[in-house]
Design a protein around this motif. Sequence first.
Motif, PDB file in Angstrom:
ATOM      1  N   ARG A 282     -13.326  38.389 -24.432  1.00 13.99           N
ATOM      2  CA  ARG A 282     -12.730  37.138 -23.954  1.00 13.99           C
ATOM      3  C   ARG A 282     -11.291  37.101 -24.421  1.00 13.99           C
ATOM      4  N   PHE A 283     -10.414  36.760 -23.524  1.00 13.96           N
ATOM      5  CA  PHE A 283      -9.000  36.704 -23.902  1.00 13.96           C
ATOM      6  C   PHE A 283      -8.223  35.889 -22.881  1.00 13.96           C
ATOM      7  N   ILE A 284      -7.003  35.527 -23.263  1.00 18.92           N
ATOM      8  CA  ILE A 284      -6.064  34.942 -22.316  1.00 18.92           C
ATOM      9  C   ILE A 284      -4.796  35.783 -22.341  1.00 18.92           C
ATOM     10  N   GLU A 285      -4.034  35.698 -21.278  1.00 20.53           N
ATOM     11  CA  GLU A 285      -2.741  36.359 -21.215  1.00 20.53           C
ATOM     12  C   GLU A 285      -1.652  35.303 -21.034  1.00 20.53           C
ATOM     13  N   VAL A 286      -0.675  35.336 -21.906  1.00 21.75           N
ATOM     14  CA  VAL A 286       0.444  34.395 -21.845  1.00 21.75           C
ATOM     15  C   VAL A 286       1.737  35.194 -21.929  1.00 21.75           C
ATOM     16  N   ASP A 287       2.569  35.065 -20.911  1.00 26.34           N
ATOM     17  CA  ASP A 287       3.849  35.787 -20.859  1.00 26.34           C
ATOM     18  C   ASP A 287       3.657  37.285 -21.083  1.00 26.34           C
ATOM     19  N   GLY A 288       2.611  37.815 -20.487  1.00 17.99           N
ATOM     20  CA  GLY A 288       2.372  39.250 -20.554  1.00 17.99           C
ATOM     21  C   GLY A 288       1.729  39.735 -21.832  1.00 17.99           C
ATOM     22  N   VAL A 289       1.408  38.825 -22.745  1.00 20.89           N
ATOM     23  CA  VAL A 289       0.776  39.197 -24.012  1.00 20.89           C
ATOM     24  C   VAL A 289      -0.682  38.756 -23.985  1.00 20.89           C
ATOM     25  N   ARG A 290      -1.570  39.654 -24.389  1.00 21.85           N
ATOM     26  CA  ARG A 290      -2.991  39.349 -24.416  1.00 21.85           C
ATOM     27  C   ARG A 290      -3.389  38.817 -25.795  1.00 21.85           C
ATOM     28  N   TYR A 291      -4.144  37.719 -25.792  1.00 23.96           N
ATOM     29  CA  TYR A 291      -4.646  37.114 -27.022  1.00 23.96           C
ATOM     30  C   TYR A 291      -6.175  37.074 -26.934  1.00 23.96           C
ATOM     31  N   HIS A 292      -6.843  37.849 -27.798  1.00 22.70           N
ATOM     32  CA  HIS A 292      -8.301  37.930 -27.739  1.00 22.70           C
ATOM     33  C   HIS A 292      -8.949  36.888 -28.650  1.00 22.70           C
ATOM     34  N   HIS A 293     -10.276  36.842 -28.626  1.00 20.68           N
ATOM     35  CA  HIS A 293     -11.014  35.719 -29.227  1.00 20.68           C
ATOM     36  C   HIS A 293     -11.447  35.941 -30.668  1.00 20.68           C
ATOM     37  N   ILE A 294     -11.189  37.104 -31.248  1.00 16.17           N
ATOM     38  CA  ILE A 294     -11.549  37.308 -32.647  1.00 16.17           C
ATOM     39  C   ILE A 294     -10.394  36.792 -33.502  1.00 16.17           C
ATOM     40  N   LEU A 295     -10.580  35.630 -34.102  1.00 20.01           N
ATOM     41  CA  LEU A 295      -9.475  34.939 -34.756  1.00 20.01           C
ATOM     42  C   LEU A 295      -9.456  35.182 -36.261  1.00 20.01           C
ATOM     43  N   ASP A 296      -8.258  35.246 -36.797  1.00 20.87           N
ATOM     44  CA  ASP A 296      -8.039  35.382 -38.239  1.00 20.87           C
ATOM     45  C   ASP A 296      -8.090  33.978 -38.845  1.00 20.87           C
ATOM     46  N   PRO A 297      -9.030  33.713 -39.749  1.00 18.22           N
ATOM     47  CA  PRO A 297      -9.145  32.364 -40.329  1.00 18.22           C
ATOM     48  C   PRO A 297      -7.940  31.935 -41.149  1.00 18.22           C
ATOM     49  N   THR A 298      -7.063  32.878 -41.492  1.00 17.79           N
ATOM     50  CA  THR A 298      -5.890  32.508 -42.285  1.00 17.79           C
ATOM     51  C   THR A 298      -4.683  32.151 -41.425  1.00 17.79           C
ATOM     52  N   THR A 299      -4.637  32.661 -40.185  1.00 18.48           N
ATOM     53  CA  THR A 299      -3.489  32.408 -39.312  1.00 18.48           C
ATOM     54  C   THR A 299      -3.846  31.594 -38.080  1.00 18.48           C
ATOM     55  N   GLY A 300      -5.102  31.642 -37.673  1.00 20.72           N
ATOM     56  CA  GLY A 300      -5.504  30.962 -36.458  1.00 20.72           C
ATOM     57  C   GLY A 300      -5.224  31.768 -35.207  1.00 20.72           C
ATOM     58  N   TYR A 301      -4.600  32.929 -35.366  1.00 25.15           N
ATOM     59  CA  TYR A 301      -4.292  33.803 -34.232  1.00 25.15           C
ATOM     60  C   TYR A 301      -5.248  34.996 -34.228  1.00 25.15           C
ATOM     61  N   PRO A 302      -5.351  35.694 -33.099  1.00 28.12           N
ATOM     62  CA  PRO A 302      -6.231  36.870 -33.043  1.00 28.12           C
ATOM     63  C   PRO A 302      -5.870  37.899 -34.109  1.00 28.12           C
ATOM     64  N   VAL A 303      -6.909  38.523 -34.682  1.00 30.92           N
ATOM     65  CA  VAL A 303      -6.666  39.584 -35.653  1.00 30.92           C
ATOM     66  C   VAL A 303      -5.935  40.728 -34.959  1.00 30.92           C
ATOM     67  N   ASP A 304      -5.051  41.378 -35.696  1.00 28.57           N
ATOM     68  CA  ASP A 304      -4.237  42.451 -35.124  1.00 28.57           C
ATOM     69  C   ASP A 304      -4.224  43.608 -36.116  1.00 28.57           C
ATOM     70  N   ASN A 305      -5.218  44.496 -35.962  1.00 27.77           N
ATOM     71  CA  ASN A 305      -5.337  45.606 -36.905  1.00 27.77           C
ATOM     72  C   ASN A 305      -5.575  46.956 -36.231  1.00 27.77           C
ATOM     73  N   GLY A 306      -5.386  46.988 -34.915  1.00 28.19           N
ATOM     74  CA  GLY A 306      -5.501  48.253 -34.197  1.00 28.19           C
ATOM     75  C   GLY A 306      -6.885  48.563 -33.667  1.00 28.19           C
ATOM     76  N   LEU A 307      -7.882  47.759 -33.995  1.00 27.38           N
ATOM     77  CA  LEU A 307      -9.230  47.988 -33.479  1.00 27.38           C
ATOM     78  C   LEU A 307      -9.436  47.251 -32.158  1.00 27.38           C
ATOM     79  N   VAL A 308     -10.168  47.884 -31.233  1.00 29.84           N
ATOM     80  CA  VAL A 308     -10.522  47.208 -29.989  1.00 29.84           C
ATOM     81  C   VAL A 308     -12.031  47.022 -29.848  1.00 29.84           C
ATOM     82  N   GLN A 309     -12.816  47.793 -30.595  1.00 30.94           N
ATOM     83  CA  GLN A 309     -14.266  47.672 -30.450  1.00 30.94           C
ATOM     84  C   GLN A 309     -14.974  48.200 -31.688  1.00 30.94           C
TER      85      GLN A 309
END
Length: 374
Positions: A282-309
Amino acid sequence: MRIKKLLLVILIVSLGLTGLSACGTSRTDSWAGCSLDSYYFDTVCRITIYGLDDSLVGDGMTEEEFSEASNAIIRDAFDKLADYEKLLSRTVEGSDVDRINRSHGEPVQVDPETVAVLIKGLEFGDTSAGAFDMTIGGVSSLWNFHALDEEMAEASLPDEDELNEALKHVDYAKVEVNFAENTVKLLDPDAVLDLGGIAKGYIADRITEYLADQGVTDAIVNLGGNIEALGGKPDNHLKPQGDKEGGTVRLGINDPRDDSGKLLKTFDTRDVTVVTSGTYERFIEVDGVRYHHILDPTTGYPVDNGLVQVTVVAGKGHSVDCDGLSTVCLALGEAEGRMLIDELSELGTYGPLWAIFVTEDGEVTEAGDPSIVG
């Protein structure tokens, strides 16, 4: 931009699953079992029965009789799914979770099964040092990941002030569970529970148990990609039950790097559960950037660590653990996730565990004990 939702893709290979209701043989003349589909927890759920106990099959049971008996059991299982949805869904008004979230910090009497799921939520919060947090509901509700209408207005990011305010109330340690009285209290009245990271796994375990109690010897429970295999797949359900002991089902994990349906791995196995978490679900795309649904509880934004699955495999009865761990590992990243799986597998905390990690760069790595699939 369009808002998209991709279903979790774990394919069951060569099972001949077609249509909303099916029973019989596939085009390869392999016994395809009896299947029924329904819709719960915002996803398609399928239960397939391949074999029944001798006490149910009897002598000379016809395929029609097998279908009637199997479908009756499956429909009862679907009724149980509906009951679980009324307990554990954040979005169903009057559910246990909904009542807790609306309690303003007062103790709420809940079903013992709700308590069991919350205990698992606390457990995975501790296991992940907070990377998994079941009080993320206030944050996740600000992201419109569940929108299905492709024609709706342009997607947008959450309001920053609202997001920061919601983050103040994310702390799983402030969920107080009273075992003796089956009550739950939010020590932070503004916290919002969301059990989406473990509920389907817990339910898959309970439904599999129910099937076994009803005399089902071989089945697949598929709750939107949370797979649990009871037994295996006999060549023919009319054969004596003793012939089934070595029967297996072939399970396949989709390759997230390939849109053609290519499989990353397949294996023939029995009595296992397989759960995959992916940033493509599950994700949304805003201004060409994809934001997925696995959220970082410290930032509120999707986790970004290089993993996709991340896919986690364990023995039957541990779907809730695979559900939680697949999300935990996706949140922690490949290195920490692999260390965690290796450690838990060695300790035997959830029995043998095997995990497959896929990175954005296309690298595939493993951790744990692959012998779980034979």
